[in-house]
Structure formats: structure tokens, C-alpha cells
Design a protein around this motif. Structure first.
Motif, short mmCIF file in Angstrom:
data_model
loop_
_atom_site.label_atom_id
_atom_site.label_comp_id
_atom_site.label_asym_id
_atom_site.label_seq_id
_atom_site.Cartn_x
_atom_site.Cartn_y
_atom_site.Cartn_z
N PRO A 120 59.55 -29.45 -2.30
CA PRO A 120 59.36 -28.48 -3.37
C PRO A 120 60.58 -28.42 -4.29
N VAL A 121 60.34 -28.29 -5.57
CA VAL A 121 61.40 -28.11 -6.57
C VAL A 121 61.18 -26.73 -7.18
N GLY A 122 62.24 -25.96 -7.29
CA GLY A 122 62.10 -24.58 -7.75
C GLY A 122 62.09 -23.66 -6.53
N PRO A 123 61.34 -22.61 -6.59
CA PRO A 123 60.32 -22.30 -7.60
C PRO A 123 60.93 -21.67 -8.85
N ALA A 124 60.23 -21.86 -9.95
CA ALA A 124 60.53 -21.15 -11.20
C ALA A 124 59.60 -19.96 -11.25
N SER A 125 60.14 -18.80 -11.60
CA SER A 125 59.32 -17.59 -11.58
C SER A 125 58.91 -17.12 -12.97
N ASN A 126 59.33 -17.85 -14.00
CA ASN A 126 58.92 -17.48 -15.36
C ASN A 126 58.83 -18.72 -16.24
N VAL A 127 58.26 -18.55 -17.41
CA VAL A 127 58.02 -19.68 -18.32
C VAL A 127 59.32 -20.35 -18.74
N ASP A 128 60.32 -19.55 -19.11
CA ASP A 128 61.58 -20.13 -19.59
C ASP A 128 62.26 -20.98 -18.52
N GLU A 129 62.33 -20.46 -17.31
CA GLU A 129 62.93 -21.21 -16.20
C GLU A 129 62.10 -22.46 -15.90
N GLY A 130 60.78 -22.32 -15.94
CA GLY A 130 59.90 -23.46 -15.71
C GLY A 130 60.11 -24.57 -16.72
N GLU A 131 60.27 -24.19 -17.99
CA GLU A 131 60.51 -25.19 -19.04
C GLU A 131 61.81 -25.93 -18.81
N VAL A 132 62.86 -25.22 -18.44
CA VAL A 132 64.16 -25.85 -18.20
C VAL A 132 64.07 -26.85 -17.05
N ILE A 133 63.47 -26.42 -15.95
CA ILE A 133 63.36 -27.32 -14.79
C ILE A 133 62.45 -28.51 -15.13
N ALA A 134 61.34 -28.25 -15.81
CA ALA A 134 60.41 -29.32 -16.18
C ALA A 134 61.07 -30.34 -17.11
N ARG A 135 61.92 -29.86 -17.99
CA ARG A 135 62.57 -30.74 -18.96
C ARG A 135 63.76 -31.47 -18.35
N ASP A 136 64.54 -30.78 -17.50
CA ASP A 136 65.83 -31.31 -17.08
C ASP A 136 65.86 -31.98 -15.70
N THR A 137 64.81 -31.82 -14.90
CA THR A 137 64.77 -32.45 -13.59
C THR A 137 64.21 -33.85 -13.73
N VAL A 138 65.05 -34.83 -13.48
CA VAL A 138 64.69 -36.22 -13.74
C VAL A 138 63.55 -36.71 -12.85
N ASP A 139 63.63 -36.42 -11.58
CA ASP A 139 62.71 -37.05 -10.62
C ASP A 139 61.62 -36.09 -10.14
N LEU A 140 60.77 -35.67 -11.04
CA LEU A 140 59.59 -34.87 -10.68
C LEU A 140 58.38 -35.78 -10.56
N ASP A 141 57.61 -35.60 -9.48
CA ASP A 141 56.39 -36.38 -9.32
C ASP A 141 55.16 -35.61 -9.77
N ALA A 142 55.20 -34.27 -9.65
CA ALA A 142 54.05 -33.45 -10.00
C ALA A 142 54.51 -32.00 -10.08
N ALA A 143 53.58 -31.11 -10.47
CA ALA A 143 53.90 -29.68 -10.54
C ALA A 143 52.67 -28.86 -10.22
N LEU A 144 52.93 -27.68 -9.64
CA LEU A 144 51.90 -26.66 -9.42
C LEU A 144 52.25 -25.49 -10.33
N LEU A 145 51.35 -25.16 -11.26
CA LEU A 145 51.64 -24.17 -12.29
C LEU A 145 50.70 -22.98 -12.21
N ASP A 146 51.25 -21.81 -11.91
CA ASP A 146 50.48 -20.57 -12.00
C ASP A 146 50.26 -20.30 -13.49
N VAL A 147 49.02 -20.08 -13.89
CA VAL A 147 48.70 -19.92 -15.31
C VAL A 147 49.32 -18.66 -15.89
N ASN A 148 49.29 -17.55 -15.16
CA ASN A 148 49.78 -16.29 -15.67
C ASN A 148 51.08 -15.92 -14.98
#
Length: 125
Positions: free
Chosen positions: A34-62
Motif C-alpha cells: 500500500p502507498v499512502g493512504p491519502a485522506s484528501n484530494v490535495d494529498e492524493g494529487e501530490v502522491i499520484a504525481r510525485d510517486t514514481v513507482d505506482l502500479d495502481a490506485a484505489l480511489l474513494d470517490v467522495n
């Protein structure tokens, strides 16, 4: 049974701490990291953008009243597959985001596994 997921790094974006912990446990049980977890959109964007080796993500819509789609857009631009999780199922997604793997809350470990495998395009071995 979940060998195709073994070693995969999966970003978790979830604002409910108990659900995030459950997802981390499910992922670890499947051999994922597991990478994260990110608990908000801003944190999620930073991790999604800056983490080089991501294979997939699980995203809570709200996420505390904000929708996760900016994080999904970053992942999509990078070619990182993702799975939405929502209490409304795929029918609750805007048209532009339908067709992506989606799990409905409450979810099971099997639902998470199957959706991740679908997103990654891997088959059960």
C-alpha cells in the motif's frame, strides 16, 4: 490465487481511517504494497504525481465532500490504472469516468482483488 498482484504498489486514497486501514490490510494480504493512504484530494494529487513507482490506485470517490476526480486525472495522464470505490456504484459516477473499474461500498476482499486485476489487465493464476 492473487499472485499477479504480488509486489504491486497500490495508492490508497480514502478519507475514512478505518476503511483505509481495511484496504491496507486487504492489499497486504494480496501481496501488494500500500502507498499512502491519502485522506484528501490535495494529498492524493501530490502522491499520484510525485510517486514514481505506482502500479495502481484505489480511489474513494467522495473525500470529505470533494470528489476524487482530480487525482484520477493525474493517474490517467500517467497511465496508472485505478479503481473507484463508492457507495453508489458505477451509476453514481459522471459519464466521463464510467467504464473504469468500480467497487461499491461496503466491499469485500474479493471485489477489491477482482477490480484491481481488471484495472491492471491481469488474470488469476
Amino acid at each position: 490465487m492473487t499472485q499477479p498482484l504480488s509486489g504491486r504498489r497500490v495508492l490508497v486514497v480514502e478519507d475514512e481511517s478505518l476503511v483505509a486501514m481495511l484496504l491496507e490490510t486487504i492489499l497486504e494480504d494480496m501481496g501488494c504494497t500500500p502507498v499512502g493512504p491519502a485522506s484528501n484530494v490535495d494529498e492524493g494529487e501530490v502522491i499520484a504525481r510525485d510517486t514514481v513507482d505506482l502500479d495502481a490506485a484505489l480511489l474513494d470517490v467522495n473525500l470529505a465532500g470533494r470528489q476524487v476526480f482530480p487525482v484520477a486525472a493525474v493517474l490517467k495522464a500517467r497511465g496508472v490504472p485505478f479503481v473507484f470505490s463508492t457507495g453508489y456504484g458505477e451509476s453514481g459516477l459522471p459519464d466521463e469516468w464510467r467504464g473504469n473499474p468500480t467497487i461499491q461500498k461496503p466491499f469485500t476482499e474479493a471485489a477489491v482483488r477482482d477490480a484491481l486485476m481488471q484495472a491492471l489487465g491481469v488474470a488469476d493464476v
